[in-house]
Write an enzyme that holds these catalytic residues in place. Structure first.
Site, PDB file in Angstrom:
ATOM      1  N   ILE A   7       1.307   0.924  -4.274  1.00 46.99           N
ATOM      2  CA  ILE A   7       0.476   0.170  -5.212  1.00 46.99           C
ATOM      3  C   ILE A   7      -0.954   0.212  -4.693  1.00 46.99           C
ATOM      4  O   ILE A   7      -1.291  -0.431  -3.699  1.00 46.99           O
ATOM      5  CB  ILE A   7       0.983  -1.279  -5.358  1.00 46.99           C
ATOM      6  CG1 ILE A   7       2.438  -1.282  -5.824  1.00 46.99           C
ATOM      7  CG2 ILE A   7       0.096  -2.047  -6.332  1.00 46.99           C
ATOM      8  CD1 ILE A   7       3.039  -2.669  -5.952  1.00 46.99           C
ATOM      9  N   LYS A  11      -4.271   2.640  -9.371  1.00 50.44           N
ATOM     10  CA  LYS A  11      -3.062   3.273  -9.878  1.00 50.44           C
ATOM     11  C   LYS A  11      -1.850   2.902  -9.025  1.00 50.44           C
ATOM     12  O   LYS A  11      -1.984   2.500  -7.874  1.00 50.44           O
ATOM     13  CB  LYS A  11      -3.213   4.803  -9.871  1.00 50.44           C
ATOM     14  CG  LYS A  11      -4.173   5.358 -10.907  1.00 50.44           C
ATOM     15  CD  LYS A  11      -3.528   5.416 -12.280  1.00 50.44           C
ATOM     16  CE  LYS A  11      -4.427   6.135 -13.277  1.00 50.44           C
ATOM     17  NZ  LYS A  11      -3.799   6.192 -14.619  1.00 50.44           N
ATOM     18  N   GLY A  94      -6.592  -1.594   6.131  1.00 46.40           N
ATOM     19  CA  GLY A  94      -5.780  -1.489   4.922  1.00 46.40           C
ATOM     20  C   GLY A  94      -4.415  -0.878   5.196  1.00 46.40           C
ATOM     21  O   GLY A  94      -4.280   0.062   5.990  1.00 46.40           O
ATOM     22  N   ASP A  96      -2.701   0.978   3.323  1.00 48.35           N
ATOM     23  CA  ASP A  96      -2.665   2.385   2.910  1.00 48.35           C
ATOM     24  C   ASP A  96      -3.153   3.286   4.039  1.00 48.35           C
ATOM     25  O   ASP A  96      -2.583   4.347   4.294  1.00 48.35           O
ATOM     26  CB  ASP A  96      -3.478   2.605   1.635  1.00 48.35           C
ATOM     27  CG  ASP A  96      -4.905   2.061   1.713  1.00 48.35           C
ATOM     28  OD1 ASP A  96      -5.178   1.193   2.565  1.00 48.35           O
ATOM     29  OD2 ASP A  96      -5.751   2.501   0.912  1.00 48.35           O
ATOM     30  N   ARG A  97      -4.186   2.838   4.746  1.00 45.27           N
ATOM     31  CA  ARG A  97      -4.697   3.626   5.870  1.00 45.27           C
ATOM     32  C   ARG A  97      -3.682   3.657   7.014  1.00 45.27           C
ATOM     33  O   ARG A  97      -3.538   4.673   7.704  1.00 45.27           O
ATOM     34  CB  ARG A  97      -6.033   3.048   6.343  1.00 45.27           C
ATOM     35  CG  ARG A  97      -7.127   3.093   5.277  1.00 45.27           C
ATOM     36  CD  ARG A  97      -8.390   2.374   5.721  1.00 45.27           C
ATOM     37  NE  ARG A  97      -9.057   3.089   6.806  1.00 45.27           N
ATOM     38  CZ  ARG A  97     -10.083   2.587   7.501  1.00 45.27           C
ATOM     39  NH1 ARG A  97     -10.521   1.363   7.236  1.00 45.27           N
ATOM     40  NH2 ARG A  97     -10.645   3.296   8.461  1.00 45.27           N
ATOM     41  N   ASP A 117      -8.690  10.488   2.918  1.00 45.31           N
ATOM     42  CA  ASP A 117      -8.057  10.085   1.657  1.00 45.31           C
ATOM     43  C   ASP A 117      -9.131   9.944   0.591  1.00 45.31           C
ATOM     44  O   ASP A 117      -9.933   9.004   0.615  1.00 45.31           O
ATOM     45  CB  ASP A 117      -7.309   8.764   1.852  1.00 45.31           C
ATOM     46  CG  ASP A 117      -6.562   8.333   0.592  1.00 45.31           C
ATOM     47  OD1 ASP A 117      -6.434   9.150  -0.340  1.00 45.31           O
ATOM     48  OD2 ASP A 117      -6.112   7.168   0.544  1.00 45.31           O
TER      49      ASP A 117
END
Length: 246
Positions: A7, A11, A94, A96-97, A117
């Site tokens: 998530i 997107k 983060g 995601d990182r 990224d």
């Protein structure tokens, strides 16, 4: 089978894995998440495990529903990661990182790695050969650069990414494309050069929604994989399960 759910800021990306093999993937807006994921559960009845990471607050109702569909693993800062986090503000790093960095460590063991990224923001994350997460950089991504020029000036139009024909723009639109695209390419090349200069051999992974667009113009040898975050989620899930079972 495993369902991996990422998530992001704008997107949601999901992928179905059979062990290490990516079987299917989807990308959609946040409002469509339950509907789109239900399609995958219907299509792949073999899905029994789910791994999820989110850059923001997790949706409690979504998590409850997912728990009725399979065994759910949520990746957060309390999860096991295959690197030592040396970031001076680790609670602000983060997720995601962190997932991308874990994927780089698991896929490229005993090497220096730089993960780039190229998404809403472009992030640079460096993990050394000793599996220490050192840090990196955050900058506006392609679309943010176009949008900021349009939103914060009186007359510049809103454009969409386009490879410029030349670094010399002879119209306003050409100049904007050159400034955004060439400027970002020079930025990426500059970061790569500095890391290689300081650390020697560095594995460079380019991922994110704009990875394929940018890779065509980059000169350095890089691994380009727009699915790297989803694949990293899968690898990290397998890693955490192994840690729990040892």
């Amino acid at each position: 089978m495993l369902l991996a759910i990422d998530i992001g800021n704008t997107k949601i990306k999901v992928a179905v894995f059979d062990a290490d093999t990516l079987v299917n993937k989807l990308s959609f807006n946040k409002g469509d998440i339950k509907h789109e994921i239900q399609k995958l559960f219907t299509q792949y009845a073999e899905i029994s495990k789910i791994v999820l990471s989110s850059v923001g607050e997790e949706d409690a109702q979504l998590l409850l529903w997912l728990q009725t569909q399979g065994s759910l693993t949520i990746i957060n800062r309390n999860s096991d990661f295959p690197f030592t986090n040396c970031y001076k503000t680790p609670k602000t790093l983060g997720i995601d990182r962190m997932v991308l960095s874990a994927g780089a460590v698991l896929q490229f063991p005993q090497q220096n790695r730089l993960v780039i990224d190229a998404g809403t923001c472009i992030t640079y994350d460096f993990i050394d050969r000793a599996n220490q997460y050192i840090g990196g950089a955050i900058a506006p991504g392609l679309r943010l650069r176009y949008e900021s020029m349009h939103n914060f000036t009186a007359k510049l139009p809103l454009l969409y990414p386009e490879i410029p024909a030349s670094y010399v723009g002879t119209t306003t639109k050409q100049a904007m494309h050159s400034g955004v695209v060439n400027g970002l390419l020079y930025e990426i090349e500059g970061f790569m050069h500095r890391y290689i200069e300081q650390y020697g051999n560095v594995v460079i992974i380019l991922t994110g929604g704009d990875a394929e667009f940018l890779a065509k113009r980059l000169k350095n040898t890089i691994f380009v994989n727009s699915n790297f975050l989803l694949e990293s989620l899968n690898k990290l899930y397998l890693y955490t399960i192994k840690i729990e079972n040892d």
